[in-house]
Motif scaffolding. Structure first.
Motif, PDB file in Angstrom:
ATOM      1  N   THR A   1     -55.946  36.806   2.849  1.00  0.00           N
ATOM      2  CA  THR A   1     -55.448  37.513   4.016  1.00  0.00           C
ATOM      3  C   THR A   1     -54.016  38.003   3.811  1.00  0.00           C
ATOM      4  N   GLN A   2     -53.685  39.049   4.558  1.00  0.00           N
ATOM      5  CA  GLN A   2     -52.295  39.471   4.701  1.00  0.00           C
ATOM      6  C   GLN A   2     -51.513  38.306   5.308  1.00  0.00           C
ATOM      7  N   THR A   3     -50.249  38.172   4.952  1.00  0.00           N
ATOM      8  CA  THR A   3     -49.491  36.977   5.381  1.00  0.00           C
ATOM      9  C   THR A   3     -48.948  37.082   6.801  1.00  0.00           C
ATOM     10  N   THR A   4     -48.974  38.284   7.411  1.00  0.00           N
ATOM     11  CA  THR A   4     -48.282  38.478   8.691  1.00  0.00           C
ATOM     12  C   THR A   4     -49.239  38.777   9.839  1.00  0.00           C
ATOM     13  N   LEU A   5     -50.447  38.259   9.781  1.00  0.00           N
ATOM     14  CA  LEU A   5     -51.455  38.559  10.797  1.00  0.00           C
ATOM     15  C   LEU A   5     -51.339  37.650  12.007  1.00  0.00           C
ATOM     16  N   SER A   6     -52.047  38.041  13.073  1.00  0.00           N
ATOM     17  CA  SER A   6     -52.214  37.161  14.228  1.00  0.00           C
ATOM     18  C   SER A   6     -53.066  35.966  13.815  1.00  0.00           C
ATOM     19  N   VAL A   7     -52.555  34.779  14.070  1.00  0.00           N
ATOM     20  CA  VAL A   7     -53.297  33.561  13.717  1.00  0.00           C
ATOM     21  C   VAL A   7     -54.624  33.522  14.458  1.00  0.00           C
ATOM     22  N   ASP A   8     -54.608  33.843  15.759  1.00  0.00           N
ATOM     23  CA  ASP A   8     -55.829  33.766  16.571  1.00  0.00           C
ATOM     24  C   ASP A   8     -56.850  34.819  16.144  1.00  0.00           C
ATOM     25  N   ASP A   9     -56.384  36.066  15.944  1.00  0.00           N
ATOM     26  CA  ASP A   9     -57.309  37.121  15.524  1.00  0.00           C
ATOM     27  C   ASP A   9     -57.926  36.808  14.171  1.00  0.00           C
ATOM     28  N   THR A  10     -57.114  36.323  13.256  1.00  0.00           N
ATOM     29  CA  THR A  10     -57.595  36.028  11.914  1.00  0.00           C
ATOM     30  C   THR A  10     -58.608  34.895  11.937  1.00  0.00           C
ATOM     31  N   ARG A  11     -58.358  33.913  12.785  1.00  0.00           N
ATOM     32  CA  ARG A  11     -59.302  32.801  12.911  1.00  0.00           C
ATOM     33  C   ARG A  11     -60.688  33.313  13.299  1.00  0.00           C
ATOM     34  N   GLU A  12     -60.728  34.288  14.204  1.00  0.00           N
ATOM     35  CA  GLU A  12     -62.010  34.847  14.646  1.00  0.00           C
ATOM     36  C   GLU A  12     -62.684  35.632  13.531  1.00  0.00           C
ATOM     37  N   ILE A  13     -61.899  36.394  12.771  1.00  0.00           N
ATOM     38  CA  ILE A  13     -62.471  37.169  11.667  1.00  0.00           C
ATOM     39  C   ILE A  13     -62.991  36.241  10.569  1.00  0.00           C
ATOM     40  N   VAL A  14     -62.231  35.186  10.275  1.00  0.00           N
ATOM     41  CA  VAL A  14     -62.674  34.209   9.273  1.00  0.00           C
ATOM     42  C   VAL A  14     -63.973  33.543   9.721  1.00  0.00           C
ATOM     43  N   ALA A  15     -64.072  33.205  11.008  1.00  0.00           N
ATOM     44  CA  ALA A  15     -65.298  32.590  11.531  1.00  0.00           C
ATOM     45  C   ALA A  15     -66.487  33.531  11.343  1.00  0.00           C
ATOM     46  N   ALA A  16     -66.252  34.835  11.563  1.00  0.00           N
ATOM     47  CA  ALA A  16     -67.331  35.810  11.371  1.00  0.00           C
ATOM     48  C   ALA A  16     -67.726  35.913   9.900  1.00  0.00           C
ATOM     49  N   LEU A  17     -66.738  35.876   9.009  1.00  0.00           N
ATOM     50  CA  LEU A  17     -67.027  35.906   7.573  1.00  0.00           C
ATOM     51  C   LEU A  17     -67.833  34.685   7.147  1.00  0.00           C
ATOM     52  N   ARG A  18     -67.438  33.529   7.634  1.00  0.00           N
ATOM     53  CA  ARG A  18     -68.118  32.294   7.228  1.00  0.00           C
ATOM     54  C   ARG A  18     -69.527  32.224   7.812  1.00  0.00           C
ATOM     55  N   ALA A  19     -69.717  32.833   8.980  1.00  0.00           N
ATOM     56  CA  ALA A  19     -71.059  32.870   9.558  1.00  0.00           C
ATOM     57  C   ALA A  19     -71.967  33.812   8.770  1.00  0.00           C
ATOM     58  N   ARG A  20     -71.392  34.926   8.323  1.00  0.00           N
ATOM     59  CA  ARG A  20     -72.183  35.915   7.576  1.00  0.00           C
ATOM     60  C   ARG A  20     -72.381  35.501   6.123  1.00  0.00           C
ATOM     61  N   PHE A  21     -71.365  34.847   5.555  1.00  0.00           N
ATOM     62  CA  PHE A  21     -71.426  34.411   4.150  1.00  0.00           C
ATOM     63  C   PHE A  21     -71.071  32.915   4.098  1.00  0.00           C
ATOM     64  N   PRO A  22     -72.024  32.032   4.371  1.00  0.00           N
ATOM     65  CA  PRO A  22     -71.731  30.593   4.461  1.00  0.00           C
ATOM     66  C   PRO A  22     -71.121  29.995   3.197  1.00  0.00           C
ATOM     67  N   ASP A  23     -71.374  30.620   2.057  1.00  0.00           N
ATOM     68  CA  ASP A  23     -70.856  30.076   0.790  1.00  0.00           C
ATOM     69  C   ASP A  23     -69.554  30.741   0.362  1.00  0.00           C
ATOM     70  N   ILE A  24     -68.876  31.456   1.259  1.00  0.00           N
ATOM     71  CA  ILE A  24     -67.663  32.180   0.894  1.00  0.00           C
ATOM     72  C   ILE A  24     -66.564  31.209   0.469  1.00  0.00           C
ATOM     73  N   HIS A  25     -65.810  31.583  -0.552  1.00  0.00           N
ATOM     74  CA  HIS A  25     -64.691  30.762  -1.014  1.00  0.00           C
ATOM     75  C   HIS A  25     -63.489  31.002  -0.100  1.00  0.00           C
ATOM     76  N   VAL A  26     -62.916  29.931   0.403  1.00  0.00           N
ATOM     77  CA  VAL A  26     -61.774  30.037   1.314  1.00  0.00           C
ATOM     78  C   VAL A  26     -60.489  29.730   0.549  1.00  0.00           C
ATOM     79  N   PRO A  27     -59.346  30.248   0.997  1.00  0.00           N
ATOM     80  CA  PRO A  27     -58.084  29.934   0.305  1.00  0.00           C
ATOM     81  C   PRO A  27     -57.804  28.435   0.332  1.00  0.00           C
ATOM     82  N   PRO A  28     -57.282  27.879  -0.764  1.00  0.00           N
ATOM     83  CA  PRO A  28     -56.960  26.446  -0.782  1.00  0.00           C
ATOM     84  C   PRO A  28     -55.898  26.086   0.252  1.00  0.00           C
ATOM     85  N   ASN A  29     -55.020  27.028   0.533  1.00  0.00           N
ATOM     86  CA  ASN A  29     -54.027  26.862   1.591  1.00  0.00           C
ATOM     87  C   ASN A  29     -54.012  28.135   2.420  1.00  0.00           C
ATOM     88  N   GLU A  30     -53.604  28.014   3.683  1.00  0.00           N
ATOM     89  CA  GLU A  30     -53.560  29.158   4.583  1.00  0.00           C
ATOM     90  C   GLU A  30     -52.715  30.287   3.999  1.00  0.00           C
TER      91      GLU A  30
END
Length: 321
Positions: free
Chosen positions: A174-203
């Motif tokens: 992710t871009q480093t300067t995003l809305s925390v709340d908006d990004t959380r929702e987009i990440v949730a959508a990504l993880r729902a669509r791609f359950p095996d997606i690799h997530v960043p080790p740190n935020e």
């Protein structure tokens, strides 16, 4: 005789803490200041070193020349500084071909995202970048890899339109300067669509963005309005305004006290004041003074966390050991 009663209306002003400069911005500005001392004028900076006109104008007055492209900088002893937002790989490659002296002031937290994207690419993963199209940081991150290697999304709707590619692993950064709340929702959508997606080790969203959003969120719950000091092209400042609005505040983003919409504060008796990560504290002080000219101000601070982050300067401008 008794003192005449004040004709100013009362106003409770809540200062948000943390606010203003983050460690990456401090590092970038200090890099340019030191380059001036070491190499003399002019020092060239590709694009705005940080998104703030006050900072840019202050550096111009000291002999900094801001350029849009490397072609505007002549070869020679005077360096070209890359901004805190980072640059595509093609930029230092071009500088090398032209024998330009360069200093990289990219925020280390942005560099961390670059390295994550490169690691995913080397592992054969499809890369999704959550960010805003056209923002310099996004341009720089996408430019670390061959064209087409990174897919940019900025909404849940764009996530839903992503095509699944059978067999290819997928990761996101992710871009480093995003809305925390908006990004959380987009990440949730990504993880729902791609359950095996690799997530960043740190935020990936930087500590300063997160901390400033939490502070303005807490303050916005206590007041009627919010003033965010920052530039219109500053992503983290725009997100602060949005966070305040979500909490029910009448929020405005202003470059300085001259841009305040006083009519919007006509019936307000409490206001929060904060500043984006590239806005200097002197601009906050000017806002407070402007408020005091018009109101009988009661000043307080709400602190949600303390910050001690600091980054080492680029080698080219460090003091000799």
């Amino acid at each position: 005789m008794s003192e005449p009663a004040t004709s100013k209306p009362p106003l409770r002003v809540v200062l948000c803490a943390p606010r203003g400069f983050c460690a990456g911005v401090v590092r970038a500005i200090e890099t340019v200041e030191r380059a001036l001392r070491i190499y003399g004028t002019p020092v060239y900076v590709r694009h705005e070193i940080v998104h703030n006109k006050f900072v840019v104008d202050s550096l111009k007055a000291k002999g900094v020349v801001f350029i849009n492209e490397l072609a505007e900088a002549p070869p020679g002893p005077h360096p070209v500084v890359f901004s805190a937002h980072g640059v595509a790989r093609s930029v230092p490659e071009e500088a090398g071909r032209r024998n330009l002296r360069t200093i990289d002031a990219t925020c280390p937290l942005v560099t961390k995202v670059h390295r994550e994207a490169l690691a995913h690419f080397k592992r054969g993963r499809r890369i999704v970048l959550i960010g805003h199209a056209g923002h310099p940081e996004v341009v720089g991150t996408m430019g670390q890899l061959p064209q087409g290697a990174v897919t940019l999304v900025s909404s849940i709707e764009e996530v839903e339109r992503l095509q699944r590619e059978d067999g290819q692993p997928i990761a996101y950064v992710t871009q480093t300067t995003l809305s925390v709340d908006d990004t959380r929702e987009i990440v949730a959508a990504l993880r729902a669509r791609f359950p095996d997606i690799h997530v960043p080790p740190n935020e990936d969203i930087c500590y300063a963005t997160t901390n400033r959003q939490e502070a303005v969120k807490a303050a916005a719950r206590l007041v009627e309005a919010a003033i965010v000091v920052g530039a219109a092209n500053s992503s983290n400042s725009q997100r602060l305004r949005e966070v305040a609005e979500r909490e029910g505040c009448v929020a405005q983003l202003v470059a300085d006290e001259r841009a305040v919409d006083w009519a919007a504060l006509a019936n307000v008796r409490s206001v929060a004041v904060t500043a984006g990560a590239s806005a200097p504290e002197t601009l906050v002080e000017r806002i407070v003074e402007a408020l005091k000219e018009r109101y009988e101000v009661t000043l307080e601070t709400i602190t949600t966390t303390s910050e001690s982050m600091a980054f080492p300067l680029p080698r080219d401008v460090r003091d000799p050991v």
